[in-house]
Design a protein around this motif. Structure first.
Motif, short mmCIF file in Angstrom:
data_model
loop_
_atom_site.label_atom_id
_atom_site.label_comp_id
_atom_site.label_asym_id
_atom_site.label_seq_id
_atom_site.Cartn_x
_atom_site.Cartn_y
_atom_site.Cartn_z
N MET A 1 45.86 40.71 37.61
CA MET A 1 44.63 40.22 38.18
C MET A 1 43.56 40.29 37.11
SD MET A 1 42.65 41.62 41.49
CE MET A 1 41.22 40.73 42.01
N LEU A 2 42.79 39.22 37.00
CA LEU A 2 41.72 39.19 36.03
C LEU A 2 40.44 39.75 36.66
CD1 LEU A 2 41.03 38.25 33.13
CD2 LEU A 2 40.07 36.19 34.18
N LEU A 3 39.87 40.76 36.01
CA LEU A 3 38.63 41.36 36.48
C LEU A 3 37.61 41.35 35.35
CD1 LEU A 3 39.96 44.55 38.33
CD2 LEU A 3 39.29 42.37 39.35
N CYS A 4 36.34 41.33 35.73
CA CYS A 4 35.27 41.46 34.75
C CYS A 4 34.51 42.75 35.05
CB CYS A 4 34.35 40.25 34.78
SG CYS A 4 33.40 40.04 36.28
N TYR A 5 34.02 43.38 33.98
CA TYR A 5 33.18 44.56 34.16
C TYR A 5 31.75 44.05 34.26
CZ TYR A 5 31.66 49.36 34.02
OH TYR A 5 31.12 50.57 34.36
N HIS A 6 31.23 44.06 35.48
CA HIS A 6 29.94 43.45 35.79
C HIS A 6 28.80 44.23 35.15
CE1 HIS A 6 26.73 41.65 38.19
NE2 HIS A 6 27.60 40.69 38.48
N ARG A 7 27.98 43.52 34.39
CA ARG A 7 26.88 44.16 33.64
C ARG A 7 25.87 44.86 34.56
NH1 ARG A 7 25.93 43.51 28.60
NH2 ARG A 7 27.06 41.55 28.43
N LYS A 8 25.43 44.20 35.62
CA LYS A 8 24.45 44.80 36.52
C LYS A 8 25.06 45.85 37.43
CE LYS A 8 21.25 40.91 36.88
NZ LYS A 8 20.70 39.89 37.78
N GLY A 9 26.25 45.57 37.95
CA GLY A 9 26.88 46.47 38.90
C GLY A 9 27.56 47.68 38.28
N GLN A 10 27.95 47.55 37.01
CA GLN A 10 28.67 48.61 36.30
C GLN A 10 29.96 49.00 37.02
OE1 GLN A 10 27.65 50.17 33.04
NE2 GLN A 10 27.01 48.04 33.26
N PHE A 11 30.74 47.96 37.40
CA PHE A 11 32.06 48.16 37.98
C PHE A 11 32.92 46.95 37.67
CE2 PHE A 11 29.11 46.92 41.52
CZ PHE A 11 29.47 45.59 41.62
N TRP A 12 34.23 47.12 37.83
CA TRP A 12 35.19 46.03 37.67
C TRP A 12 35.25 45.26 38.97
CZ3 TRP A 12 37.20 44.64 33.13
CH2 TRP A 12 37.23 45.58 32.10
N VAL A 13 35.22 43.95 38.88
CA VAL A 13 35.22 43.10 40.07
C VAL A 13 35.81 41.74 39.70
CG1 VAL A 13 32.88 42.18 39.74
CG2 VAL A 13 33.77 42.47 42.06
N GLN A 14 36.19 40.97 40.71
CA GLN A 14 36.71 39.63 40.48
C GLN A 14 35.63 38.75 39.87
OE1 GLN A 14 35.93 40.88 43.47
NE2 GLN A 14 34.74 39.34 44.57
N VAL A 15 36.04 37.74 39.11
CA VAL A 15 35.06 36.80 38.57
C VAL A 15 34.53 35.95 39.72
CG1 VAL A 15 36.07 36.75 36.26
CG2 VAL A 15 36.83 35.09 37.96
N GLY A 16 33.34 35.45 39.55
CA GLY A 16 32.74 34.63 40.59
C GLY A 16 31.26 34.48 40.36
N GLY A 17 30.61 33.82 41.27
CA GLY A 17 29.18 33.61 41.11
C GLY A 17 28.61 32.87 42.29
N HIS A 18 27.60 32.08 42.02
CA HIS A 18 26.89 31.38 43.08
C HIS A 18 27.21 29.89 43.08
CE1 HIS A 18 24.46 35.02 42.34
NE2 HIS A 18 24.38 35.00 43.65
#
Length: 124
Positions: A1-18
């Motif tokens: 599974m591809l995850l990104c380490y979210h800059r604002k959230g400071q956690f690993w999460v799925q890619v996505g956006g608005h």
């Protein structure tokens, strides 16, 4: 599974956006965001039906947006395709779905398990 380490959230999460005004549909927005946030070029949705729907509160680091809806899709891509870190992330990495990192949102493992079940049903 591809995850990104979210800059604002400071956690690993799925890619996505608005969703953007130029997106014709939610699936189109999901594909665009996946490409933008990961650098993947060959990514495709398993189905145009959402595999996950989640509402959650956001920390103050996210600014005026205090609640968020995730409409998640399962996509397939090659792990050999080069990933790129976007401005919104600190890192992007592949993880085994049975070995997710510790610093993920609390409900992410159960959401992933449900989405995998939906994808398996769709793939037959």
């Amino acid at each position: 599974m591809l995850l990104c380490y979210h800059r604002k959230g400071q956690f690993w999460v799925q890619v996505g956006g608005h969703v953007e005004p130029s997106d014709a549909s939610l699936p189109d927005a999901a594909l665009r965001e996946a490409r933008e946030e990961s650098g993947l070029t060959d990514v495709r949705l398993v189905t145009t039906e959402p595999a996950d729907l989640n509402r959650h509160e956001l920390a103050a680091a996210f600014g005026a947006c205090r609640a968020h809806w995730d409409v998640g899709y399962v996509a397939l891509a090659s792990t050999s395709d080069r990933v790129v870190v976007s401005d919104e992330s600190e890192d992007v990495r592949w993880f085994d779905v049975d070995a997710l990192p510790n610093d993920v949102p609390e409900n992410l493992p159960s959401r992933v398990a449900y989405a995998i079940g939906r994808a398996r049903s769709a793939l037959g």
